[in-house]
Motif scaffolding. Structure first.
Motif, PDB file in Angstrom:
ATOM      1  N   ILE A 177     -28.530  19.583   3.692  1.00 44.14           N
ATOM      2  CA  ILE A 177     -27.697  18.423   3.148  1.00 44.14           C
ATOM      3  C   ILE A 177     -28.337  17.999   1.839  1.00 44.14           C
ATOM      4  O   ILE A 177     -27.983  18.057   0.711  1.00 44.14           O
ATOM      5  N   PRO A 178     -29.746  17.873   1.948  1.00 39.11           N
ATOM      6  CA  PRO A 178     -30.624  17.394   0.536  1.00 39.11           C
ATOM      7  C   PRO A 178     -30.451  18.954  -0.479  1.00 39.11           C
ATOM      8  O   PRO A 178     -30.459  18.368  -1.721  1.00 39.11           O
ATOM      9  N   ASP A 179     -30.513  19.924  -0.199  1.00 40.51           N
ATOM     10  CA  ASP A 179     -30.351  20.894  -1.050  1.00 40.51           C
ATOM     11  C   ASP A 179     -28.891  20.957  -1.801  1.00 40.51           C
ATOM     12  O   ASP A 179     -29.262  21.018  -2.880  1.00 40.51           O
ATOM     13  N   VAL A 180     -27.972  20.425  -1.206  1.00 39.27           N
ATOM     14  CA  VAL A 180     -26.536  20.230  -1.753  1.00 39.27           C
ATOM     15  C   VAL A 180     -26.725  18.976  -2.909  1.00 39.27           C
ATOM     16  O   VAL A 180     -26.584  19.007  -4.080  1.00 39.27           O
ATOM     17  N   ALA A 181     -27.602  18.063  -2.389  1.00 33.99           N
ATOM     18  CA  ALA A 181     -27.777  16.775  -3.333  1.00 33.99           C
ATOM     19  C   ALA A 181     -28.530  17.355  -4.615  1.00 33.99           C
ATOM     20  O   ALA A 181     -28.500  16.827  -5.655  1.00 33.99           O
ATOM     21  N   SER A 182     -29.515  18.244  -4.243  1.00 37.53           N
ATOM     22  CA  SER A 182     -30.434  18.670  -5.385  1.00 37.53           C
ATOM     23  C   SER A 182     -29.870  19.343  -6.499  1.00 37.53           C
ATOM     24  O   SER A 182     -30.156  19.612  -7.443  1.00 37.53           O
ATOM     25  N   ILE A 183     -28.382  19.791  -6.394  1.00 38.56           N
ATOM     26  CA  ILE A 183     -27.743  20.363  -7.400  1.00 38.56           C
ATOM     27  C   ILE A 183     -27.795  19.577  -8.578  1.00 38.56           C
ATOM     28  O   ILE A 183     -27.550  19.758  -9.981  1.00 38.56           O
ATOM     29  N   ALA A 184     -27.667  18.092  -8.271  1.00 35.61           N
ATOM     30  CA  ALA A 184     -27.637  17.124  -9.345  1.00 35.61           C
ATOM     31  C   ALA A 184     -28.957  17.097 -10.165  1.00 35.61           C
ATOM     32  O   ALA A 184     -28.791  16.338 -11.166  1.00 35.61           O
ATOM     33  N   ALA A 185     -30.003  17.591  -9.755  1.00 29.69           N
ATOM     34  CA  ALA A 185     -31.058  17.207 -10.420  1.00 29.69           C
ATOM     35  C   ALA A 185     -30.966  18.085 -12.065  1.00 29.69           C
ATOM     36  O   ALA A 185     -30.468  19.193 -11.981  1.00 29.69           O
ATOM     37  N   PRO A 186     -31.731  17.493 -12.821  1.00 31.82           N
ATOM     38  CA  PRO A 186     -32.480  16.217 -12.881  1.00 31.82           C
ATOM     39  C   PRO A 186     -31.908  14.847 -13.340  1.00 31.82           C
ATOM     40  O   PRO A 186     -32.392  14.057 -13.917  1.00 31.82           O
ATOM     41  N   LYS A 187     -30.655  14.873 -12.994  1.00 32.37           N
ATOM     42  CA  LYS A 187     -29.844  13.474 -13.185  1.00 32.37           C
ATOM     43  C   LYS A 187     -30.594  12.318 -12.686  1.00 32.37           C
ATOM     44  O   LYS A 187     -31.399  12.561 -11.511  1.00 32.37           O
ATOM     45  N   PRO A 188     -30.528  11.000 -13.023  1.00 34.21           N
ATOM     46  CA  PRO A 188     -31.024   9.968 -12.405  1.00 34.21           C
ATOM     47  C   PRO A 188     -30.147   9.794 -11.128  1.00 34.21           C
ATOM     48  O   PRO A 188     -29.228   9.607 -10.993  1.00 34.21           O
ATOM     49  N   MET A 189     -30.985   9.550  -9.801  1.00 32.36           N
ATOM     50  CA  MET A 189     -30.523   9.334  -8.676  1.00 32.36           C
ATOM     51  C   MET A 189     -31.229   8.444  -7.695  1.00 32.36           C
ATOM     52  O   MET A 189     -32.550   8.567  -7.832  1.00 32.36           O
ATOM     53  N   LEU A 190     -30.496   7.524  -7.018  1.00 34.87           N
ATOM     54  CA  LEU A 190     -31.115   6.696  -6.362  1.00 34.87           C
ATOM     55  C   LEU A 190     -30.452   6.754  -4.721  1.00 34.87           C
ATOM     56  O   LEU A 190     -29.497   7.132  -4.584  1.00 34.87           O
ATOM     57  N   PHE A 191     -31.467   6.738  -3.842  1.00 32.63           N
ATOM     58  CA  PHE A 191     -31.308   6.912  -2.312  1.00 32.63           C
ATOM     59  C   PHE A 191     -31.733   5.718  -1.656  1.00 32.63           C
ATOM     60  O   PHE A 191     -33.167   5.750  -1.584  1.00 32.63           O
ATOM     61  N   PHE A 192     -30.952   4.746  -1.043  1.00 35.43           N
ATOM     62  CA  PHE A 192     -31.616   3.974  -0.259  1.00 35.43           C
ATOM     63  C   PHE A 192     -31.265   4.150   1.475  1.00 35.43           C
ATOM     64  O   PHE A 192     -30.124   4.742   1.673  1.00 35.43           O
ATOM     65  N   HIS A 193     -32.189   3.711   2.233  1.00 32.18           N
ATOM     66  CA  HIS A 193     -32.021   3.868   3.606  1.00 32.18           C
ATOM     67  C   HIS A 193     -32.457   2.759   4.454  1.00 32.18           C
ATOM     68  O   HIS A 193     -33.529   2.010   4.052  1.00 32.18           O
ATOM     69  N   GLY A 194     -31.780   2.209   5.480  1.00 28.36           N
ATOM     70  CA  GLY A 194     -32.159   1.171   6.137  1.00 28.36           C
ATOM     71  C   GLY A 194     -33.095   1.830   7.397  1.00 28.36           C
ATOM     72  O   GLY A 194     -32.552   2.485   8.175  1.00 28.36           O
ATOM     73  N   GLY A 195     -34.303   1.162   7.534  1.00 31.61           N
ATOM     74  CA  GLY A 195     -35.111   1.626   8.545  1.00 31.61           C
ATOM     75  C   GLY A 195     -34.822   1.513   9.857  1.00 31.61           C
ATOM     76  O   GLY A 195     -35.402   2.298  10.716  1.00 31.61           O
ATOM     77  N   GLN A 196     -33.725   0.785   9.983  1.00 33.33           N
ATOM     78  CA  GLN A 196     -33.130   0.263  11.463  1.00 33.33           C
ATOM     79  C   GLN A 196     -31.846   0.909  11.329  1.00 33.33           C
ATOM     80  O   GLN A 196     -30.871   0.722  12.521  1.00 33.33           O
ATOM     81  N   ASP A 197     -31.412   1.691  10.702  1.00 32.43           N
ATOM     82  CA  ASP A 197     -30.267   2.440  10.804  1.00 32.43           C
ATOM     83  C   ASP A 197     -30.354   3.618  11.647  1.00 32.43           C
ATOM     84  O   ASP A 197     -30.912   4.619  11.515  1.00 32.43           O
ATOM     85  N   THR A 198     -29.539   3.498  12.706  1.00 30.77           N
ATOM     86  CA  THR A 198     -29.660   4.242  13.890  1.00 30.77           C
ATOM     87  C   THR A 198     -28.741   5.659  13.709  1.00 30.77           C
ATOM     88  O   THR A 198     -28.848   6.568  14.418  1.00 30.77           O
ATOM     89  N   LEU A 199     -27.777   5.653  12.634  1.00 32.53           N
ATOM     90  CA  LEU A 199     -27.062   6.551  12.258  1.00 32.53           C
ATOM     91  C   LEU A 199     -27.728   7.649  11.635  1.00 32.53           C
ATOM     92  O   LEU A 199     -27.616   9.097  11.715  1.00 32.53           O
ATOM     93  N   PHE A 200     -29.022   7.494  10.968  1.00 33.22           N
ATOM     94  CA  PHE A 200     -29.770   8.622  10.375  1.00 33.22           C
ATOM     95  C   PHE A 200     -31.211   8.351  10.610  1.00 33.22           C
ATOM     96  O   PHE A 200     -32.065   7.419  10.398  1.00 33.22           O
ATOM     97  N   PRO A 201     -31.623   9.135  11.720  1.00 31.93           N
ATOM     98  CA  PRO A 201     -33.044   8.975  12.211  1.00 31.93           C
ATOM     99  C   PRO A 201     -34.162   9.086  11.234  1.00 31.93           C
ATOM    100  O   PRO A 201     -33.960   9.832  10.172  1.00 31.93           O
ATOM    101  N   ALA A 202     -35.267   8.358  11.538  1.00 31.27           N
ATOM    102  CA  ALA A 202     -36.192   8.201  10.308  1.00 31.27           C
ATOM    103  C   ALA A 202     -36.976   9.757   9.958  1.00 31.27           C
ATOM    104  O   ALA A 202     -37.015  10.112   8.733  1.00 31.27           O
ATOM    105  N   ASP A 203     -36.978  10.649  10.863  1.00 31.63           N
ATOM    106  CA  ASP A 203     -37.393  11.996  10.634  1.00 31.63           C
ATOM    107  C   ASP A 203     -36.421  12.812   9.599  1.00 31.63           C
ATOM    108  O   ASP A 203     -37.134  13.505   8.754  1.00 31.63           O
ATOM    109  N   GLY A 204     -35.289  12.537   9.897  1.00 28.73           N
ATOM    110  CA  GLY A 204     -34.302  13.135   9.016  1.00 28.73           C
ATOM    111  C   GLY A 204     -34.129  12.680   7.802  1.00 28.73           C
ATOM    112  O   GLY A 204     -34.039  13.580   6.629  1.00 28.73           O
ATOM    113  N   VAL A 205     -34.467  11.158   7.546  1.00 22.97           N
ATOM    114  CA  VAL A 205     -34.598  10.675   6.454  1.00 22.97           C
ATOM    115  C   VAL A 205     -35.874  11.281   5.548  1.00 22.97           C
ATOM    116  O   VAL A 205     -35.761  11.707   4.294  1.00 22.97           O
ATOM    117  N   ARG A 206     -36.949  11.240   6.280  1.00 27.13           N
ATOM    118  CA  ARG A 206     -38.141  11.851   5.656  1.00 27.13           C
ATOM    119  C   ARG A 206     -38.044  13.330   5.204  1.00 27.13           C
ATOM    120  O   ARG A 206     -38.534  13.450   4.164  1.00 27.13           O
TER     121      ARG A 206
END
Length: 389
Positions: A313-342
Motif C-alpha cells: 500500500i505505501p509503495d503505491v502512495a510513493s508513486i506520488a513522490a516527491p510531491k508534498p504529502m501529509l498523512f495523519f493517523h489517530g493513535g486510538q484508531d482500531t481500523l489501522f493497527p499501530a505497527d501497520g502505520v509504523r
C-alpha cells in the motif's frame, strides 16, 4: 537507451512471468494438515500467503534504479490492476446550477461526465475574488453510510432531508464542521463528487457491496478501479477550470477519502499535493484476525485484485513522490493497527528521503485520537495547504 529507460518503457510483466523475472516465484508451503478457516473469513494458511508477498516492484527493491522510470513502471502496474479501461477522453460537458451565496464564496451544483458510462453530480464552491485560486478535490469517506456522499463534506443547501443526516455526520467525525465550506472560506475552490453507491448515485445497502463488486468484476471492472479512474478525471476537470490555478490543486480526504486522496496523487499529474487523514498502513499488518478489512464489504472499494503481488500500500502512495504529502493517523484508531502505520510511515519516509524531499512529507500520529478528522487536525491540514499551495 539505458537499461533503466528500457525497463521504464516496458512497464510491467504480469503473472508467473513477472515472478520468474523478479526472482520471487511462489514456493511450495510444504506439507500441511487439513485446511480450515479462522473466524469464517481468513484461511488458516494466511501466514504462508503473506510470506509470499515480497512486493518486488517497490522502490528500492525493483530492478529499476532510475526514479522517474520506476514511477512510470509502478504507475502502469497500478493502472493495469484497476481493471477499468484507461481514460477515453470523454468530454466533461459540465452543466452548472447556481446556489445561494455562502460566507465569502459562491455555491454551484455541477454535473460532469467522468467516464463515458455516467454523468455525476457534485458541488463546486468558489471564493469571492478574481482568482485564479488554489483548489481542493475533496473526497468523501465510506463510513457504511450511503445516503450522503458529497454532503458529508459540503453543507447541502439543495436538500433539507440530507442536511440533517449531513450535520449529524459532521458532528460525529468533523467537530461539527463542513470541511469543504471551511476550505472555500479560506480561499480554495472546492470540488466534491459522489462515488458510485453514495447519495445521488445510490444509496447502497451495506450487505449489497459484495454483490456490486462481484457484478462489476464479471463485467471486467471493479468498484475500486472505477473510483480511482473517476477521481483522476475529477482532478483533471478541477485543474482545467479557468478559476483554478492548475499548478495548485490538492486532494484531501478522511478515511476512504484519505485512501482516495493519496491514490489520486499517485495516479494523476493534475494533483500537486495530498492530505490523507486516517488511511495508511502496511498490507500485511492490516490483514490480521479481527481487522475490519477482513469483513469484506467496504474493502471492495479499496481493493485492486492482484496488485499486492507487486506493491505494498505505501509503495503505491510513493508513486506520488516527491510531491508534498501529509498523512495523519489517530493513535486510538482500531481500523489501522499501530505497527501497520509504523511500517507504512517508514517506507514513505525512505522514498521521500531518497528524493532529498523529506521536508515535503508530513507524517503524524495523534496519540489521543481515534478514527476522526477533528477541528485540531483540520486546522493543521489547512495551514499545511497554505504552505504547500
Amino acid at each position: 537507451m539505458s537499461r533503466a529507460d528500457a525497463l521504464g518503457r516496458r512497464t510491467f510483466v504480469t503473472g508467473a512471468a513477472a515472478m520468474a523475472l523478479l526472482g520471487t516465484g511462489a514456493q511450495p508451503a510444504g506439507a500441511a494438515g487439513a485446511a480450515g478457516l479462522i473466524g469464517g473469513n481468513l484461511p488458516d494458511f494466511h501466514q504462508a500467503l503473506k510470506d509470499e508477498l515480497t512486493f518486488p516492484l517497490a522502490w528500492g527493491t525493483s530492478p529499476v534504479r532510475d526514479f522517474r522510470a520506476w514511477r512510470r513502471a509502478a504507475r502502469a502496474t497500478v493502472e493495469e490492476h484497476l481493471l477499468v479501461g484507461r481514460q477515453d477522453g470523454t468530454p466533461y460537458a459540465p452543466e452548472y446550477t447556481e446556489g445561494p451565496e455562502g460566507d465569502g464564496y459562491r455555491r454551484e451544483l455541477v454535473t460532469v461526465s467522468l467516464t463515458r458510462y455516467e454523468r455525476v453530480r457534485g458541488v463546486l464552491l468558489t471564493p469571492h475574488g478574481p482568482g485564479p485560486f488554489p483548489a481542493v478535490l475533496l473526497l468523501h469517506d465510506h463510513g457504511a453510510k450511503f445516503d450522503i456522499g458529497k454532503e458529508k463534506l459540503v453543507r447541502p443547501w439543495y436538500d433539507d432531508t440530507r442536511l440533517a443526516s449531513a450535520q449529524a455526520w459532521a458532528d460525529r467525525h468533523f467537530d461539527g464542521r463542513f470541511v469543504g465550506d471551511e476550505l472555500a472560506r479560506r480561499g480554495h475552490v472546492v470540488l466534491c463528487l459522489d462515488a458510485l453507491g453514495w447519495s445521488d448515485r445510490g444509496p447502497l445497502v451495506y450487505d449489497q457491496q459484495q454483490a456490486l463488486a462481484s457484478n462489476l468484476y464479471h463485467l471486467g471492472s471493479s468498484p475500486a478501479g472505477l473510483m480511482a479512474r473517476e477521481d483522476a478525471r475529477a482532478a483533471g476537470f478541477l485543474a482545467g477550470l479557468d478559476r483554478v490555478d492548475a499548478r495548485r490543486v490538492a486532494a484531501v480526504g478522511f478515511s476512504m477519502g484519505a485512501y482516495r486522496a493519496w491514490q489520486a496523487a499517485a495516479l494523476s499529474d493534475d494533483v500537486a499535493a495530498a492530505a490523507s487523514v486516517c488511511w495508511m498502513t502496511g498490507l500485511k499488518e492490516m490483514m490480521v484476525p479481527g481487522n475490519n478489512t477482513l469483513r469484506g464489504q467496504s474493502a471492495y472499494h479499496m481493493l485492486h485484485p492482484g496488485l499486492a503481488r507487486y506493491l505494498d500500500i505505501p509503495d503505491v502512495a510513493s508513486i506520488a513522490a516527491p510531491k508534498p504529502m501529509l498523512f495523519f493517523h489517530g493513535g486510538q484508531d482500531t481500523l489501522f493497527p499501530a505497527d501497520g502505520v509504523r511500517v507504512a510511515y517508514d517506507k514513505l519516509r525512505a522514498v521521500w528521503r531518497s528524493r532529498r524531499a523529506e521536508e515535503r512529507l508530513r507524517l503524524k500520529t495523534w496519540p489521543d485520537l481515534g478514527h476522526a478528522f477533528t477541528g485540531r487536525m483540520q486546522d493543521e491540514v489547512f495551514a499545511w495547504l497554505d504552505d504547500v499551495l
